[in-house]
Design a protein around this motif. Structure first.
Motif, PDB file in Angstrom:
ATOM      1  N   THR A  46       0.864  -1.184   0.000  1.00 36.46           N
ATOM      2  CA  THR A  46       0.000   0.000   0.000  1.00 36.46           C
ATOM      3  C   THR A  46       0.893   1.223   0.000  1.00 36.46           C
ATOM      4  O   THR A  46       1.850   1.306   0.776  1.00 36.46           O
ATOM      5  N   THR A  47       0.587   2.156  -0.891  1.00 41.51           N
ATOM      6  CA  THR A  47       1.410   3.352  -1.043  1.00 41.51           C
ATOM      7  C   THR A  47       0.539   4.597  -0.968  1.00 41.51           C
ATOM      8  O   THR A  47      -0.675   4.531  -1.165  1.00 41.51           O
ATOM      9  N   PRO A  48       1.167   5.739  -0.714  1.00 41.79           N
ATOM     10  CA  PRO A  48       0.395   6.980  -0.742  1.00 41.79           C
ATOM     11  C   PRO A  48      -0.068   7.300  -2.160  1.00 41.79           C
ATOM     12  O   PRO A  48       0.505   6.803  -3.135  1.00 41.79           O
ATOM     13  N   GLU A  49      -1.105   8.115  -2.263  1.00 44.99           N
ATOM     14  CA  GLU A  49      -1.604   8.495  -3.582  1.00 44.99           C
ATOM     15  C   GLU A  49      -0.573   9.357  -4.293  1.00 44.99           C
ATOM     16  O   GLU A  49       0.282   9.975  -3.671  1.00 44.99           O
ATOM     17  N   GLY A  50      -0.671   9.377  -5.602  1.00 44.38           N
ATOM     18  CA  GLY A  50       0.226  10.210  -6.394  1.00 44.38           C
ATOM     19  C   GLY A  50       1.037   9.387  -7.371  1.00 44.38           C
ATOM     20  O   GLY A  50       1.037   8.143  -7.333  1.00 44.38           O
ATOM     21  N   ARG A  51       1.707  10.090  -8.242  1.00 46.10           N
ATOM     22  CA  ARG A  51       2.453   9.446  -9.319  1.00 46.10           C
ATOM     23  C   ARG A  51       3.577   8.564  -8.786  1.00 46.10           C
ATOM     24  O   ARG A  51       3.735   7.420  -9.187  1.00 46.10           O
ATOM     25  N   VAL A  52       4.374   9.071  -7.871  1.00 44.75           N
ATOM     26  CA  VAL A  52       5.517   8.304  -7.365  1.00 44.75           C
ATOM     27  C   VAL A  52       5.033   7.114  -6.533  1.00 44.75           C
ATOM     28  O   VAL A  52       5.623   6.032  -6.601  1.00 44.75           O
ATOM     29  N   GLU A  54       2.334   5.407  -7.047  1.00 47.80           N
ATOM     30  CA  GLU A  54       1.900   4.395  -8.023  1.00 47.80           C
ATOM     31  C   GLU A  54       3.101   3.729  -8.702  1.00 47.80           C
ATOM     32  O   GLU A  54       3.116   2.514  -8.901  1.00 47.80           O
ATOM     33  N   LEU A  55       4.123   4.530  -9.017  1.00 50.46           N
ATOM     34  CA  LEU A  55       5.316   3.965  -9.664  1.00 50.46           C
ATOM     35  C   LEU A  55       6.021   2.955  -8.766  1.00 50.46           C
ATOM     36  O   LEU A  55       6.374   1.862  -9.208  1.00 50.46           O
ATOM     37  N   ILE A  56       6.221   3.314  -7.510  1.00 52.25           N
ATOM     38  CA  ILE A  56       6.945   2.395  -6.626  1.00 52.25           C
ATOM     39  C   ILE A  56       6.118   1.153  -6.334  1.00 52.25           C
ATOM     40  O   ILE A  56       6.646   0.054  -6.211  1.00 52.25           O
ATOM     41  N   ARG A  57       4.781   1.297  -6.246  1.00 52.52           N
ATOM     42  CA  ARG A  57       3.936   0.112  -6.047  1.00 52.52           C
ATOM     43  C   ARG A  57       4.058  -0.830  -7.237  1.00 52.52           C
ATOM     44  O   ARG A  57       4.173  -2.045  -7.075  1.00 52.52           O
ATOM     45  N   GLU A  58       4.029  -0.279  -8.455  1.00 49.15           N
ATOM     46  CA  GLU A  58       4.178  -1.122  -9.649  1.00 49.15           C
ATOM     47  C   GLU A  58       5.538  -1.821  -9.664  1.00 49.15           C
ATOM     48  O   GLU A  58       5.625  -3.017  -9.961  1.00 49.15           O
ATOM     49  N   HIS A  59       6.591  -1.080  -9.358  1.00 47.11           N
ATOM     50  CA  HIS A  59       7.921  -1.683  -9.333  1.00 47.11           C
ATOM     51  C   HIS A  59       8.029  -2.750  -8.249  1.00 47.11           C
ATOM     52  O   HIS A  59       8.641  -3.806  -8.466  1.00 47.11           O
ATOM     53  N   LEU A  78       3.940   2.009   2.913  1.00 44.03           N
ATOM     54  CA  LEU A  78       5.047   2.882   2.508  1.00 44.03           C
ATOM     55  C   LEU A  78       4.710   4.336   2.778  1.00 44.03           C
ATOM     56  O   LEU A  78       3.575   4.771   2.570  1.00 44.03           O
ATOM     57  N   GLN A  79       5.712   5.066   3.211  1.00 48.39           N
ATOM     58  CA  GLN A  79       5.646   6.520   3.313  1.00 48.39           C
ATOM     59  C   GLN A  79       6.783   7.039   2.449  1.00 48.39           C
ATOM     60  O   GLN A  79       7.919   6.574   2.570  1.00 48.39           O
ATOM     61  N   VAL A 105      10.093   4.951   3.538  1.00 51.81           N
ATOM     62  CA  VAL A 105      10.070   4.287   4.838  1.00 51.81           C
ATOM     63  C   VAL A 105       8.973   3.234   4.757  1.00 51.81           C
ATOM     64  O   VAL A 105       7.838   3.551   4.413  1.00 51.81           O
ATOM     65  N   TYR A 106       9.335   1.990   5.049  1.00 50.28           N
ATOM     66  CA  TYR A 106       8.341   0.924   4.933  1.00 50.28           C
ATOM     67  C   TYR A 106       8.155   0.212   6.263  1.00 50.28           C
ATOM     68  O   TYR A 106       9.061   0.126   7.079  1.00 50.28           O
ATOM     69  N   THR A 107       6.946  -0.283   6.441  1.00 47.06           N
ATOM     70  CA  THR A 107       6.582  -1.087   7.601  1.00 47.06           C
ATOM     71  C   THR A 107       5.936  -2.363   7.080  1.00 47.06           C
ATOM     72  O   THR A 107       4.971  -2.299   6.330  1.00 47.06           O
ATOM     73  N   LEU A 108       6.484  -3.491   7.466  1.00 45.64           N
ATOM     74  CA  LEU A 108       5.949  -4.783   7.057  1.00 45.64           C
ATOM     75  C   LEU A 108       5.133  -5.342   8.223  1.00 45.64           C
ATOM     76  O   LEU A 108       5.636  -5.491   9.332  1.00 45.64           O
ATOM     77  N   VAL A 109       3.866  -5.601   7.947  1.00 44.97           N
ATOM     78  CA  VAL A 109       2.932  -6.039   8.979  1.00 44.97           C
ATOM     79  C   VAL A 109       2.430  -7.433   8.626  1.00 44.97           C
ATOM     80  O   VAL A 109       2.062  -7.703   7.484  1.00 44.97           O
ATOM     81  N   SER A 110       2.406  -8.316   9.607  1.00 42.34           N
ATOM     82  CA  SER A 110       1.835  -9.652   9.418  1.00 42.34           C
ATOM     83  C   SER A 110       0.323  -9.521   9.333  1.00 42.34           C
ATOM     84  O   SER A 110      -0.306  -8.931  10.217  1.00 42.34           O
TER      85      SER A 110
END
Length: 173
Positions: A46-52, A54-59, A78-79, A105-110
């Motif tokens: 899950t990423t914040p809205e916006g172009r970047v 969306e790009l990082i989520r796709e990658h 992700l932040q 900055v990422y947080t991985l949650v079970s």
């Protein structure tokens, strides 16, 4: 009838020695550890809205080989932070080159327990040329964003894969 030259015999001997040397060193490929690839593919990003975002989520979906048909074992939140710095300033004080910095900055949650299992931060810097034509400058900046998002995704993937290969020790109360 084929004859062997001393050079080909030496090459065969060198290959055999290299194979024996690698087998004795305990080297294990990162993805050779059972469960790493399947755990990576079970991460929902899950990423914040916006172009970047969306790009990082796709990658990340590409690098982690996300399987949307399987239930997610982990959720990654992700932040993102972005900055752009002028570099290569001309005499008339106009930048001809920029440095684009992407921080994630990422947080991985079970998903089963809701507990945070890993946190991390990656930073990527890329540069791009700024042209006098507005469209060319926008295209160059968007390309820099895409390159930075791809590199950040690769860094996150490597951190997660390394973390998954380490044995987990239960926390003592």
């Amino acid at each position: 009838m084929m004859t062997r030259t001393p050079l080909s015999a030496l090459a065969v001997a060198a290959l055999l020695a290299a194979g024996l040397g690698l087998s004795a060193c305990g080297f294990t490929p990162l993805y050779g550890t059972p469960g790493v690839a399947s755990a990576l593919s079970a991460v929902h990003v899950t990423t914040p809205e916006g172009r970047v975002g969306e790009l990082i989520r796709e990658h990340l979906d590409d690098t982690l080989a996300h399987n949307s048909n399987a239930p997610a074992v982990y959720r990654m939140d992700l932040q993102l932070g972005e900055a752009r710095y002028p570099r290569g300033v001309r005499v008339d004080n106009v930048a001809t080159r920029y440095e684009y910095v992407l921080s994630a900055v990422y947080t991985l949650v079970s998903t089963s327990t809701g507990a945070t299992v890993k946190t991390g931060r990656v930073r990527v810097e890329v540069t791009y040329d700024s042209a006098d034509q507005p469209y060319a400058s926008i295209a160059a900046q968007q390309d820099a964003q895409d390159r930075a998002a791809g590199e950040a995704a690769r860094k996150i993937e490597l951190e997660l894969a390394t973390w998954l290969t380490k044995p987990k020790t239960p926390k003592k109360p």
